[in-house]
Scaffold this active site. Sequence first.
Site, short mmCIF file in Angstrom:
data_model
loop_
_atom_site.label_atom_id
_atom_site.label_comp_id
_atom_site.label_asym_id
_atom_site.label_seq_id
_atom_site.Cartn_x
_atom_site.Cartn_y
_atom_site.Cartn_z
N GLU A 1 31.20 91.51 66.23
CA GLU A 1 31.78 90.17 66.23
C GLU A 1 31.26 89.33 65.07
OE1 GLU A 1 31.00 88.97 70.31
OE2 GLU A 1 33.03 89.53 70.87
N GLU B 1 33.97 98.07 73.95
CA GLU B 1 33.66 97.34 75.18
C GLU B 1 34.91 97.34 76.05
OE1 GLU B 1 32.16 93.39 74.41
OE2 GLU B 1 30.83 94.08 72.80
#
Length: 884
Positions: free
Chosen positions: A309, A372
Amino acid sequence: NGQKVGFSQGSKTPAEWDITHYLNPEGENVLAVQVYRWSDGSYIECQDFWRISGIERSVYLFSTPNIHIRDFFALADLDETYINGKLNVTTEIKQYDPELKAKNYFLDIKLFDENMKLLFEEEKPIELNNEQTTIQVFEKDIENPKKWTAETPALYSLVLQIKDKNKNILEAAGCKIGFRKVEIKNGQLLVNGKAVLFKGVDRHEHDQYTGHVVSEESMLQDIRLFKQNNINAVRTSHYPNDPKWYELCDQYGIYVIDEANIESHGMGYGEKSLAKDTTWKEAHVDRIKRMVERDKNHPSVIIWSMGNEAGDGVNFAAGYKWIHERDKSRPVHYEGARLGPNTDIYCPMYARIERIEKYASEKQERPLILCEYAHAMGNSTGNLQDYWDVIEKYDHLQGGFIWDWVDQGLVKKNEKGEEYWTYGGDYGPEDVPSDQNFCLNGLVNPDRTPHPGLFEVKKVYQYVGIQPEDIENGKVRITNKYHFININDLNFNWAIMAENKTVAQGTLSDINIPPGESKVVTIPIPKEPVKPGVEFFLNFSVTTTMEKPLVSKGYEIASEQIKLPFYEKMGKTDITTLPSLNLKESKEKLVVKGENFQISFNKTTGGMDSWQFRENELIEKGPEPNFWRATTDNDFGFRMPKRMGVWQNAGKNRSVKNFAVKETASNQVSVRVDYDLPDVESKHLVEYIVLGNGDVIISNTFTPGKEELPDIPRIGMTMRIPEKFNQVKWYGRGPHENYQDRKTSAFVGIYESMVKKLYYPYISPQENGNRTDTRWISFTNNEGNGLMATGMPHLSWSALPYTIEDLTQESRGTKHAYELKERDFISVNLDYKQMGVGGDNSWGARPHEKYRLKPQEYSYTFRLSPILKDENPVEKSKIFYKLK
């Protein structure tokens, strides 16, 4: 000694300084370290976890000889056939004394197998050439070495030694290595030529007492739980882990995605992303380099991840290029690159099933591995089997990593001195940002006790598949889902169950099935007559036949349940033999009396006010319609209280439109209650049929009136019974908590428990303790007397010492489990169905369509019965009445 030596901003990887010239050789020396709370490095250590500072790695002094093995890269590859090994060891030698003579020193390399048998040895003179450093390269072909995989973690010992001309050892270094090849071909990631499925979890380093500092015992406990629950892979989210972690993953066999300590989450992914700002290039590449150089010799590390991220741009392009130049033996993973050039793997997070299936249904050059997915926050981990039904269907899909492994709760003491787990919202003044309980996303608690969702993970991730083939003739197909090992060292224990009786059982041993293949076997099903009302299930328990690392002999690693197609409906019992009933009716209530019981109905509320059986009160508050559940973390994520809030009090705010009594026979009375539900402009009918023996058959029909009603959290009835009826037995799915989208691990059977043990203490209270597909439940006291509920046909239910209101929070993370006070009654929910718990994410995803309750007409029936200690609930549940 008071002088500044160096400064480092990467908090997870080694920082080294030569302090020789700062030391006082004659006296004491003072080593001082200053820890900064913030630095500009904080912008790229902006992970979603506890923002706490401190020293989280070992600190130590060491000295070296004047000629020193500064570094080595041991590449233990395989040839193109995946049979023979190709060992390349590149060693960097550094000298600290320019007077050293090359001819006086030698570098010796040795390789030992797992039994410390010497496989080869080679020695070379060290060519210093008056340079401060020199590089030595050894290359050796190893004939058919044992291969390293997560299933077969074969390790070899590599030893490097510097010797002088007299063969004295001046320094020795080394590590464990494993021969294996990782590559991407035809859109698949291959380990030793085979496309593996990553049954993974994301893991933060977390200890309930010491925060980011984790002991070796804790690490070993995690890997033990991985092995026991069929988890074969871990992503070091979102930074390189303690060095010991990789040694344990090497030793016990865990695939590792090693992730650099880069996350600039707070800067976003757009034009302000630090990935696009070249002034941050060295900061990005340095962290990537430090990870790779530290961990490059570990066979468990099969993928490099450049971070998490942090957007995408030139800085990651530079990191991607550097890794491939430095280490050609591993692919590079970076979620932020999406399908751009800076990743070898398409690794989205929280991609929905439809999206991954669309990707995999077309020819691709890159595999899809979910970095994820299945956000395990609180009562979650629904839909997991649905994901794996698709993952196992397509070649380009190779698994994923569940977010995440451990609830990041910290221990604190309350005013009574009792320890409890805290989360971010428990600390700091009001103006300090906090995401409340959003670090509680784990499959296990901070002390590593499992959430109910972990049982589902173990079942979905299991390596043995068992499916009906021709089940009427006892034929089942067994599939070996391992990639590298046979399953001939497992016991396949089977049993045919008829309720609580074992009809037949046995063990299939020596099931010789190579990896990736299947075989049809025959179970000798006895030709017994089918008894009316009796269901038959074929249960499998696959266990180890020998002790395995971290897994004991006899441990169950896989299981399955298959319903057998032998069932005959029960005939109906004529009620003419039942005792007669007497009715007494007034303006306020209706009293129905039988031989040993009395039931009172309240005409104002339409409910049962009292049910006395042999002078014992069976209820504290009778069943009433209920459409609400305590909000889960996932429910808060998609704003369930706002979107579905009209249902919260829809049952409570009901009004009686009509109360009608009909005596259809001397021993049968029908009480019909028509309700208006003004909150949702709908109608609800409850019909009670009271029989002469005290049984009450309750039928519900919900009819929506208002258009565009939202989905319904729950369709059922809630009631309260005396706390003395705290011993529970049921025939349904169990023993652990389960929901309609998380129940493959919960088999149908007869289970027993105390009410308190049916509750699971999620750190932040929420919907709890449900069991599905239940045929009957009995609630009894110490003498064995009480009441039971029989589904017609099935029920979903819960029984807790807390009410729905007790477990409901106004907003996420505003209650703790220890704050709940046990009630002096049992709150029982008897439901037609409850919507799934979901789990795709916890910030917007709803349960999947097939696990939702649409606003449509629903009808369901169950029976409440008194039960005495000498009565068998199994037989009592089979009585179906031929009503008048």
